[in-house]
Write a protein that holds these residues in place. Sequence first.
Motif, mmCIF file in Angstrom:
data_model
loop_
_atom_site.group_PDB
_atom_site.id
_atom_site.type_symbol
_atom_site.label_atom_id
_atom_site.label_comp_id
_atom_site.label_asym_id
_atom_site.label_seq_id
_atom_site.Cartn_x
_atom_site.Cartn_y
_atom_site.Cartn_z
ATOM 1 N N ARG A 14 -10.734 -0.788 8.674
ATOM 2 C CA ARG A 14 -10.233 -2.086 8.206
ATOM 3 C C ARG A 14 -9.824 -2.012 6.728
ATOM 4 O O ARG A 14 -10.122 -2.885 5.923
ATOM 5 C CB ARG A 14 -11.256 -3.189 8.436
ATOM 6 N N LEU A 15 -9.100 -0.957 6.416
ATOM 7 C CA LEU A 15 -8.698 -0.691 5.036
ATOM 8 C C LEU A 15 -7.596 -1.662 4.612
ATOM 9 O O LEU A 15 -6.577 -1.794 5.295
ATOM 10 C CB LEU A 15 -8.197 0.748 4.936
ATOM 11 N N SER A 16 -7.786 -2.321 3.494
ATOM 12 C CA SER A 16 -6.795 -3.249 2.961
ATOM 13 C C SER A 16 -6.625 -2.989 1.473
ATOM 14 O O SER A 16 -7.522 -2.471 0.812
ATOM 15 C CB SER A 16 -7.227 -4.705 3.180
ATOM 16 N N CYS A 17 -5.451 -3.349 0.953
ATOM 17 C CA CYS A 17 -5.186 -3.152 -0.471
ATOM 18 C C CYS A 17 -4.259 -4.250 -0.964
ATOM 19 O O CYS A 17 -3.209 -4.507 -0.356
ATOM 20 C CB CYS A 17 -4.562 -1.783 -0.721
ATOM 21 N N ILE A 18 -4.652 -4.881 -2.046
ATOM 22 C CA ILE A 18 -3.838 -5.904 -2.698
ATOM 23 C C ILE A 18 -3.357 -5.354 -4.026
ATOM 24 O O ILE A 18 -4.139 -4.821 -4.820
ATOM 25 C CB ILE A 18 -4.658 -7.194 -2.927
ATOM 26 N N ASN A 20 -0.829 -6.472 -7.361
ATOM 27 C CA ASN A 20 -0.073 -7.540 -8.034
ATOM 28 C C ASN A 20 -0.070 -8.837 -7.236
ATOM 29 O O ASN A 20 0.945 -9.534 -7.140
ATOM 30 C CB ASN A 20 1.370 -7.080 -8.299
ATOM 31 N N GLY A 21 -1.217 -9.140 -6.654
ATOM 32 C CA GLY A 21 -1.347 -10.377 -5.903
ATOM 33 C C GLY A 21 -0.731 -10.357 -4.526
ATOM 34 O O GLY A 21 -0.729 -11.377 -3.825
ATOM 35 N N GLN A 22 -0.217 -9.203 -4.098
ATOM 36 C CA GLN A 22 0.433 -9.081 -2.798
ATOM 37 C C GLN A 22 -0.405 -8.199 -1.881
ATOM 38 O O GLN A 22 -0.898 -7.152 -2.302
ATOM 39 C CB GLN A 22 1.838 -8.456 -2.940
ATOM 40 N N MET A 23 -0.574 -8.626 -0.629
ATOM 41 C CA MET A 23 -1.270 -7.811 0.360
ATOM 42 C C MET A 23 -0.322 -6.706 0.836
ATOM 43 O O MET A 23 0.680 -6.964 1.497
ATOM 44 C CB MET A 23 -1.697 -8.667 1.550
ATOM 45 N N VAL A 24 -0.635 -5.467 0.453
ATOM 46 C CA VAL A 24 0.226 -4.329 0.803
ATOM 47 C C VAL A 24 -0.280 -3.643 2.076
ATOM 48 O O VAL A 24 0.499 -3.278 2.949
ATOM 49 C CB VAL A 24 0.299 -3.320 -0.356
ATOM 50 N N LEU A 25 -1.598 -3.453 2.173
ATOM 51 C CA LEU A 25 -2.207 -2.873 3.370
ATOM 52 C C LEU A 25 -3.188 -3.886 3.943
ATOM 53 O O LEU A 25 -3.920 -4.531 3.194
ATOM 54 C CB LEU A 25 -2.964 -1.588 3.038
ATOM 55 N N ARG A 26 -3.206 -3.990 5.265
ATOM 56 C CA ARG A 26 -4.123 -4.932 5.902
ATOM 57 C C ARG A 26 -4.762 -4.303 7.132
ATOM 58 O O ARG A 26 -4.083 -3.907 8.079
ATOM 59 C CB ARG A 26 -3.379 -6.207 6.319
ATOM 60 N N ASP A 27 -6.083 -4.191 7.119
ATOM 61 C CA ASP A 27 -6.878 -3.804 8.282
ATOM 62 C C ASP A 27 -6.384 -2.526 8.966
ATOM 63 O O ASP A 27 -6.173 -2.489 10.176
ATOM 64 C CB ASP A 27 -6.904 -4.948 9.303
ATOM 65 N N ILE A 28 -6.204 -1.463 8.179
ATOM 66 C CA ILE A 28 -5.781 -0.183 8.753
ATOM 67 C C ILE A 28 -7.009 0.601 9.205
ATOM 68 O O ILE A 28 -7.974 0.776 8.460
ATOM 69 C CB ILE A 28 -4.957 0.637 7.744
ATOM 70 N N ASN A 29 -6.960 1.053 10.454
ATOM 71 C CA ASN A 29 -8.026 1.877 11.025
ATOM 72 C C ASN A 29 -7.451 3.249 11.379
ATOM 73 O O ASN A 29 -6.348 3.341 11.936
ATOM 74 C CB ASN A 29 -8.606 1.218 12.281
ATOM 75 N N MET A 30 -8.186 4.298 11.064
ATOM 76 C CA MET A 30 -7.678 5.654 11.287
ATOM 77 C C MET A 30 -8.838 6.622 11.323
ATOM 78 O O MET A 30 -9.830 6.464 10.600
ATOM 79 C CB MET A 30 -6.723 6.025 10.142
ATOM 80 N N ALA A 63 -10.518 -4.070 0.464
ATOM 81 C CA ALA A 63 -11.492 -4.346 1.515
ATOM 82 C C ALA A 63 -11.520 -3.156 2.460
ATOM 83 O O ALA A 63 -10.603 -2.334 2.492
ATOM 84 C CB ALA A 63 -11.135 -5.622 2.277
ATOM 85 N N GLY A 64 -12.587 -3.054 3.247
ATOM 86 C CA GLY A 64 -12.719 -1.954 4.191
ATOM 87 C C GLY A 64 -13.339 -0.724 3.542
ATOM 88 O O GLY A 64 -13.775 -0.748 2.388
ATOM 89 N N HIS A 65 -13.339 0.372 4.302
ATOM 90 C CA HIS A 65 -14.010 1.589 3.850
ATOM 91 C C HIS A 65 -13.149 2.812 4.140
ATOM 92 O O HIS A 65 -12.442 2.869 5.154
ATOM 93 C CB HIS A 65 -15.361 1.751 4.548
ATOM 94 N N LEU A 66 -13.232 3.787 3.246
ATOM 95 C CA LEU A 66 -12.650 5.109 3.461
ATOM 96 C C LEU A 66 -13.790 6.107 3.373
ATOM 97 O O LEU A 66 -14.431 6.242 2.324
ATOM 98 C CB LEU A 66 -11.579 5.415 2.423
ATOM 99 N N LEU A 67 -14.061 6.782 4.498
ATOM 100 C CA LEU A 67 -15.184 7.700 4.573
ATOM 101 C C LEU A 67 -14.693 9.141 4.712
ATOM 102 O O LEU A 67 -13.788 9.425 5.499
ATOM 103 C CB LEU A 67 -16.089 7.354 5.762
#
Length: 222
Positions: A14-18, A20-30, A63-67
Amino acid sequence: MARGPPIPKLLASRLSCIRNGQMVLRDINMTMHNGGGMILTGPNGSGKTTFLRVLTGFLKPSAGHLLWNGHDVTNSSIYELYKVELHWVGLKDAIKNKLSVVDNVEFWETLEGKSGRSRKALEFMGLGHVMNEPAQVLSVGQRKRVQLARLLAIPRPIWLLDEPSVGLDKDGVQKLEYIMEEHRRKGGMVFVATHVPIKLKDAMHLQFPPRILKSKTYMDLM
């Protein structure tokens, strides 16, 4: 007692990245295991490079985790171990024009405490005839080949490649495809963001949708 499935080498949950106030990545699972490959596609600005930069640790997820091997790479002590596993090839080539072509590769090899691979890597990439010339004489495609030669001269298991075929001719693209497959055959992993077709056998495909930019209001501009 039966063993469970192996822990993924890399896992995004559930990797997400904001930015400059913009949601660029949302809930990526891999999940990625040794020998794996992933092709990232999508229009300009859709998040391919941002995803790669999160994998490098240059950007932290919102948000989310990278392991990595089951450990969170945002932990500073874990990241120190993780980052030496990575090779990053981006649009900025980090080539010093006043240094010779071979010095631009051997410098990084020496930092790794290694030697003896740079010249062979440059020969393979078709740069043997210019390796002693100053890097300023190189064309755009030749500079890209220098970046790829670094991958060969300094072995690291995780390759993060952002538009690695830009500037390459047909022969250069074929060499790129070959070294990616060889790297995976030896257990390495490859992530490649691209706008053009690249052969990567049995690779996973992550398609990024067009990103709708948030409109700024009058109050945002005040």
